[in-house]
Design a protein around this motif. Sequence first.
Motif, short mmCIF file in Angstrom:
data_model
loop_
_atom_site.label_atom_id
_atom_site.label_comp_id
_atom_site.label_asym_id
_atom_site.label_seq_id
_atom_site.Cartn_x
_atom_site.Cartn_y
_atom_site.Cartn_z
N LEU A 70 0.83 -1.21 0.00
CA LEU A 70 0.00 0.00 0.00
C LEU A 70 0.86 1.25 0.00
N LEU A 71 1.97 1.23 0.73
CA LEU A 71 2.85 2.40 0.74
C LEU A 71 3.45 2.65 -0.64
N VAL A 72 3.87 1.59 -1.31
CA VAL A 72 4.43 1.76 -2.66
C VAL A 72 3.36 2.29 -3.60
N GLN A 73 2.15 1.71 -3.54
CA GLN A 73 1.07 2.18 -4.40
C GLN A 73 0.70 3.62 -4.07
N GLY A 74 0.70 3.96 -2.79
CA GLY A 74 0.40 5.34 -2.39
C GLY A 74 1.43 6.33 -2.89
N GLU A 75 2.70 5.95 -2.85
CA GLU A 75 3.75 6.84 -3.36
C GLU A 75 3.57 7.09 -4.86
N MET A 76 3.17 6.04 -5.59
CA MET A 76 2.95 6.23 -7.03
C MET A 76 1.76 7.16 -7.29
N THR A 106 -9.78 9.09 -8.56
CA THR A 106 -10.73 8.04 -8.95
C THR A 106 -10.18 7.17 -10.06
N ARG A 107 -9.54 7.77 -11.06
CA ARG A 107 -8.99 7.02 -12.18
C ARG A 107 -7.84 6.10 -11.76
N LEU A 108 -6.99 6.59 -10.85
CA LEU A 108 -5.80 5.82 -10.49
C LEU A 108 -6.08 4.70 -9.48
N VAL A 109 -7.01 4.89 -8.60
CA VAL A 109 -7.16 3.98 -7.46
C VAL A 109 -8.28 2.96 -7.66
N ARG A 110 -9.39 3.40 -8.33
CA ARG A 110 -10.54 2.52 -8.39
C ARG A 110 -10.22 1.15 -8.99
N PRO A 111 -9.43 1.01 -10.04
CA PRO A 111 -9.17 -0.34 -10.60
C PRO A 111 -8.45 -1.28 -9.63
N THR A 112 -7.75 -0.74 -8.65
CA THR A 112 -6.97 -1.59 -7.73
C THR A 112 -7.80 -2.14 -6.59
N GLY A 113 -9.05 -1.66 -6.41
CA GLY A 113 -9.87 -2.13 -5.31
C GLY A 113 -9.49 -1.52 -3.98
N LEU A 214 -6.45 -2.28 6.69
CA LEU A 214 -5.07 -1.84 6.60
C LEU A 214 -5.02 -0.50 5.88
N SER A 215 -4.31 0.44 6.44
CA SER A 215 -4.22 1.78 5.82
C SER A 215 -2.77 2.23 5.79
N ALA A 216 -2.43 2.93 4.72
CA ALA A 216 -1.09 3.50 4.56
C ALA A 216 -1.24 4.94 4.09
N ALA A 217 -0.47 5.82 4.72
CA ALA A 217 -0.55 7.26 4.40
C ALA A 217 0.80 7.74 3.90
N VAL A 218 0.78 8.50 2.76
CA VAL A 218 2.01 9.06 2.19
C VAL A 218 1.77 10.54 1.92
N PRO A 219 2.79 11.37 2.02
CA PRO A 219 2.62 12.81 1.74
C PRO A 219 2.53 13.07 0.24
N VAL A 220 1.73 14.04 -0.14
CA VAL A 220 1.67 14.54 -1.53
C VAL A 220 2.55 15.79 -1.57
N GLN A 221 3.58 15.75 -2.41
CA GLN A 221 4.57 16.82 -2.41
C GLN A 221 4.73 17.43 -3.80
N ILE A 227 1.86 19.25 0.30
CA ILE A 227 0.63 19.97 0.01
C ILE A 227 -0.61 19.11 0.30
N GLY A 228 -0.43 17.89 0.81
CA GLY A 228 -1.57 17.05 1.13
C GLY A 228 -1.10 15.69 1.64
N ALA A 229 -2.07 14.88 1.99
CA ALA A 229 -1.79 13.53 2.48
C ALA A 229 -2.75 12.56 1.81
N LEU A 230 -2.23 11.46 1.33
CA LEU A 230 -3.02 10.44 0.67
C LEU A 230 -3.08 9.21 1.58
N VAL A 231 -4.30 8.75 1.86
CA VAL A 231 -4.51 7.58 2.71
C VAL A 231 -5.18 6.48 1.88
N LEU A 232 -4.51 5.34 1.77
CA LEU A 232 -5.05 4.18 1.05
C LEU A 232 -5.48 3.13 2.08
#
Length: 558
Positions: A70-76, A106-113, A214-221, A227-232
């Motif tokens: 999840l962290l790797v996917q969140g970084e991408m 929505t476009r990047l995350v929805r296909p991964t479930g 399970l949740s993983a959070a990565v910074p949006v830079q 400038i934000g935080a992404l939580v998967l």
Amino acid sequence: MPKFRRRVRTITRRETPSMLRRRRRHSRRHSPLTRRILLLNIVPVALLALGAVYLSDYEDELIDAELASLLVQGEMVSAGIGEVAVVGGETTVNRLDAEAARQLLTRLVRPTGVRARLFSETGELLGDSAVLSDTGRIHVSPLPPPEEPEAPPPRRWADRIGDWIAHQLSRSDRFPEYIERPAPTLRDFPEAASALRGFNASAVRIAGEGRLLLSAAVPVQRYKQVIGALVLTRDNRAIAASLREVRYDMLTIAVAALGITVLLSLYLASTITQPIVRLARAADEIRLARESRPEIPDLGKRGDEIGDLNDALRSMTEALWQRINTIESFAADVAHELKNPLTSLRSAIEVAARPDLAADRRAKLMAIVVEDIERLNRLISDISDASRLDAELMRGEVKTVDLKVLLGDMVRHYAAVTAQKAGVEVELRLSANPPYDAHGHDGRYGQVFRNVIDNALSFSPSGSRIVVELTREPRKGPFVVTVDDEGPGIPEDNLESIFQRFYSERPTENFGQHSGLGLSICRQIMETYGGSITATNRKAADGKIVGARFTVRVPAAS
């Protein structure tokens, strides 16, 4: 009297409490030893099955791997958002374009479930992949394939059992509880707060019915500016399925191993308990036998410890039967030998009691009475010594005996005392090389040599010589002690019978001077220590007997 005998026999054949306990144990389906073997072999397999159900460490590894994924996917995803959905330049303050960020999310995350939430730098929720519009919230969950075959009942039943046991053994209470809020904030996701500070973070929470999130959070830079935080977020459905597969496979192996273990344990127990039961029953039959002679079953071909036990029991039983036969024969011989002087004593007393008997005849009869009493006394003493001999030989300590010293002291004693009174010389010859260490007991060997030398003295005429010679057979064989005399020799027919109990034919002496147990005791002693004693006649060149020879073979210590 016959009724009494039958009553005694019935009582002696009655089963003892120990026999009844053994019979009850044998009548059960499995003996105590079989149950112990089964228990000891089943416990490791049961522990393996329990470990297969538990799988705590394996589950933790899968959770860690999922969080890392999840962290790797969140970084991408955060990198894509940071490049596309940002307003501002390199020299200006950057901020997220909420609309563009939501569409891209929505476009990047929805296909991964995976469910994604995007927070601004101020902690405001900008987007949620489970929300299609601002007017409503729709949770997305993938549907199963349209033609997915239903799991077979046994597998579904096993899954339920495995899930229930796993739920009972799980440590899910160590995770915080997840609460789905209509308007989540940054405080509901501490890992998002860490991401806004520029650090990757992850968390595990427990939802309803033991399900984990399970949740993983990565910074949006953008240009190193957060400038934000992404939580998967993703549930543990895949992890649970993987654990279920592993549990099912391991439980299948455990059940197969358990079945094989039970069969092998029963086979092993049968190879141990059945022979032991047979030996115990045979021992009881031998103990209760009165007229017949039962035997221990022959299990010596097994080639294991039970075979060794069987051989030992058979040897012990054979020795006991021989001991019983010896005792019976000894008792019969003793009774026979005691009857002779008692009969003579009774006849002499009856005749001496006649009033018309002459005085000289009465004196002769009284002399016969005295001789018979002395003979009885001698017989009783020798019988007592012979009856104690066997037990003393069994209890006697076996040690090293110096035959040179033993024979030397004995010959010097006879040369100084006994031989001078009888007018017979006793000589010792050494024809063996040292050492002269023999295996046995010096007291018993001394008894043998004294009996043989005394026997030679009783047959040696005055002025003759007795030669005691010590030799040894080649190749480290036993020592050989020969005692030669110059007497009349032994009748050829009696060379073996002289070693029987109560043999006392001595044509040169008065009847009753010897009990006839001396040579029998000598043979018993030598056979106990692994040696032997034999008698032969010494002959001249013309075949004339010139004396007797007793040959004693003594086992060497080395």
